[in-house]
Scaffold this motif. Structure first.
Motif, mmCIF file in Angstrom:
data_model
loop_
_atom_site.group_PDB
_atom_site.id
_atom_site.type_symbol
_atom_site.label_atom_id
_atom_site.label_comp_id
_atom_site.label_asym_id
_atom_site.label_seq_id
_atom_site.Cartn_x
_atom_site.Cartn_y
_atom_site.Cartn_z
ATOM 1 N N GLN A 1 0.802 -1.200 0.000
ATOM 2 C CA GLN A 1 0.000 0.000 0.000
ATOM 3 C C GLN A 1 0.844 1.262 0.000
ATOM 4 O O GLN A 1 0.319 2.360 -0.016
ATOM 5 N N ASN B 1 0.675 -9.635 9.596
ATOM 6 C CA ASN B 1 -0.701 -9.129 9.610
ATOM 7 C C ASN B 1 -1.719 -10.200 10.016
ATOM 8 O O ASN B 1 -2.743 -9.888 10.620
ATOM 9 N N LYS B 2 -1.460 -11.450 9.692
ATOM 10 C CA LYS B 2 -2.402 -12.500 10.053
ATOM 11 C C LYS B 2 -2.433 -12.773 11.553
ATOM 12 O O LYS B 2 -3.386 -13.372 12.049
ATOM 13 N N SER C 1 -4.365 1.606 12.430
ATOM 14 C CA SER C 1 -4.375 0.417 11.574
ATOM 15 C C SER C 1 -5.478 -0.563 11.968
ATOM 16 O O SER C 1 -6.004 -1.288 11.112
ATOM 17 N N HIS D 1 -8.692 1.224 10.594
ATOM 18 C CA HIS D 1 -8.677 1.225 9.124
ATOM 19 C C HIS D 1 -7.699 0.146 8.653
ATOM 20 O O HIS D 1 -6.556 0.455 8.254
ATOM 21 N N PRO D 2 -8.079 -1.101 8.692
ATOM 22 C CA PRO D 2 -7.143 -2.183 8.346
ATOM 23 C C PRO D 2 -6.686 -2.172 6.895
ATOM 24 O O PRO D 2 -5.635 -2.717 6.572
ATOM 25 N N SER D 3 -7.458 -1.580 6.003
ATOM 26 C CA SER D 3 -7.082 -1.569 4.586
ATOM 27 C C SER D 3 -6.358 -0.302 4.171
ATOM 28 O O SER D 3 -6.105 -0.088 2.984
ATOM 29 N N ASP D 4 -6.032 0.555 5.120
ATOM 30 C CA ASP D 4 -5.397 1.830 4.808
ATOM 31 C C ASP D 4 -4.127 1.983 5.632
ATOM 32 O O ASP D 4 -4.010 1.441 6.735
#
Length: 432
Positions: free
Chosen positions: A6, A164-165, A331, A334-337
């Motif tokens: 990202q 992240n997992k 984070s 907003h996990p996708s940002d």
């Protein structure tokens, strides 16, 4: 590279540069701490011992931050990525624990009246708490792996850490212990501040009491009236006290003392300085009180020194962990940002954790640093002086060789004949 997709490639390069530059500052500060603490006894203060112990963890942690994005680029299963993640997990936690250890020292000094030797005896317990506990957690995470999530350690934007997992473990294994240390240290500092304020008021009251105590004057004045007729007829004024053994001897010439008016001589003893007027019944109590307050003042001075260092540690904790904690909360929300500014800030302050300790170390050792720089300057001046001396002697030797070859012995220095080492000097000159 899932964790870093990202951010653009230019942003990743900039982030890598920032992390490595900040890590270099931290490593330079740690090297300064190691050299000065080992080489000079002036730096071996009790408050600096904890900084010295914490700097070993800071060094290994900053080696991991110096690796930066090279760990994620090598892949999750690579040895470099796993080693970097292990160092990050262990020594970032250890840094917060050492800050708590400093707060515990303040508590033991203020409330338990521990001295330097007693505090030094606690250091093995601090090592177990600060290095042993994080090591158990970090080494356990190194060997955990599942089919669904894979290894715990993996790429995490800034460097290899908890992947992240396994993001929920980031709060449980790092941020939760860190904020427990921060809150505990803050509680101790508040308690210490109240205690120091109360004791300083007591010391101020004691100083005011001593200032109001009646003082003894060391001046003693005696008035003596002497006539010029006979020495034995000297009359001492009323109310004066004069020891006959110490009375000055006055000789009068009978041929010269007629016709003079009587005169007065004032004799004053040498000032002895003010002393407190203490009666025999209260002297032992006053000495005991003074000794007790002196001990209390020394204890408060040591506690205040620890408190100043601990406050600096606490500020460094906030500077290090507040931005990174905000980034972690962002984070989660907003996990996708990815916030570029928060990511840069977190990478910078975490990489500077060793630098903050070196700043605290220097600020608490200003006198020792001045002495060190003065000694370095003096040594450099002596070295320059020594390097110039052989050049002057070599020049004189060359001149003597030149004069010897020319056969002009009259031009030879006359001091050679008076010096017992003239033969050896001539030998050196001839050899050259």
């Amino acid at each position: 590279m899932v964790a870093t997709k990202q951010l653009t490639e230019s942003q990743l390069r900039s982030l890598e540069t920032v992390e490595r530059v900040a890590s270099c500052f931290s490593l330079i500060g740690a090297i300064f701490i190691f050299i000065t603490f080992v080489a000079s006894s002036n730096f071996r203060r009790p408050v600096n011992r904890l900084i010295f112990n914490a700097s070993w963890g800071n060094t290994l942690g900053n080696i991991a931050t110096l690796v930066s994005l090279s760990g994620p680029r090598s892949g999750q299963t690579s040895h470099l990525c796993q080693f970097q993640a292990f160092l990050i997990q262990m020594f970032l936690t250890a840094d917060a624990f050492w800050n708590l250890a400093m707060a515990i020292n303040v508590y033991m000094t203020l409330f338990k009246n521990y001295n330097a030797e007693q505090l030094k005896a606690l250091e093995w317990k601090y090592h177990i708490m600060c290095y042993g506990t994080p090591f158990i957690i970090a080494i356990t995470c190194l060997f955990i792996e599942t089919e669904a999530r894979g290894k715990i350690y993996g790429p995490a934007i800034l460097w290899c850490w908890i992947s992240n997992k396994w993001a929920f473990l980031r709060l449980a294994l790092l941020y939760a212990p860190v904020w427990v240390c921060i809150i505990s240290a803050f509680t101790i500092y508040v308690m210490a501040g109240r205690e120091i304020f109360k004791k300083r008021k007591q010391l101020r009251a004691f100083n005011n009491f001593v200032g109001d105590t009646p003082q003894f004057s060391g001046f003693k004045t005696t008035d003596v009236q002497i006539t010029s007729e006979l020495v034995s007829q000297a009359r001492v004024s009323a109310g004066s006290t004069l020891n006959p053994k110490n009375m000055p001897v006055l000789k009068a010439d009978s041929n010269n003392n007629h016709g003079y008016e009587p005169y007065t001589v004032n004799i004053a003893s040498v000032p002895l300085g003010p002393r407190p007027r203490v009666s025999n019944g209260t002297s032992s109590v006053s000495v005991h009180t003074t000794r007790h307050n002196r001990i209390a003042m020394e204890a408060n001075t040591a506690a205040w020194g620890y408190t100043k260092v601990a406050i600096l540690f606490f500020v460094s904790l906030l500077v290090t962990w507040l931005p990174s904690s905000i980034n972690r909360v962002y984070s989660l929300v907003h996990p996708s940002d990815v916030s570029v500014s928060l990511t840069y800030t977190a990478g910078t302050v975490l990489s500077l954790m060793g630098f903050w300790n070196s700043v605290i170390y220097i600020s608490t050792s200003r006198a020792a640093c001045k002495t060190l720089f003065f000694d370095i300057g003096s040594g450099f001046a002596c070295f320059k002086k020594r390097t110039k001396q052989p050049e002057v002697w070599q020049g004189r030797a060359d001149d003597r060789v030149l004069l010897a070859n020319r056969g002009d012995n009259k031009m030879m220095p006359s001091r050679a004949s008076h010096s017992p080492s003239s033969d050896s000097e001539d030998g050196i000159a001839n050899a050259v």
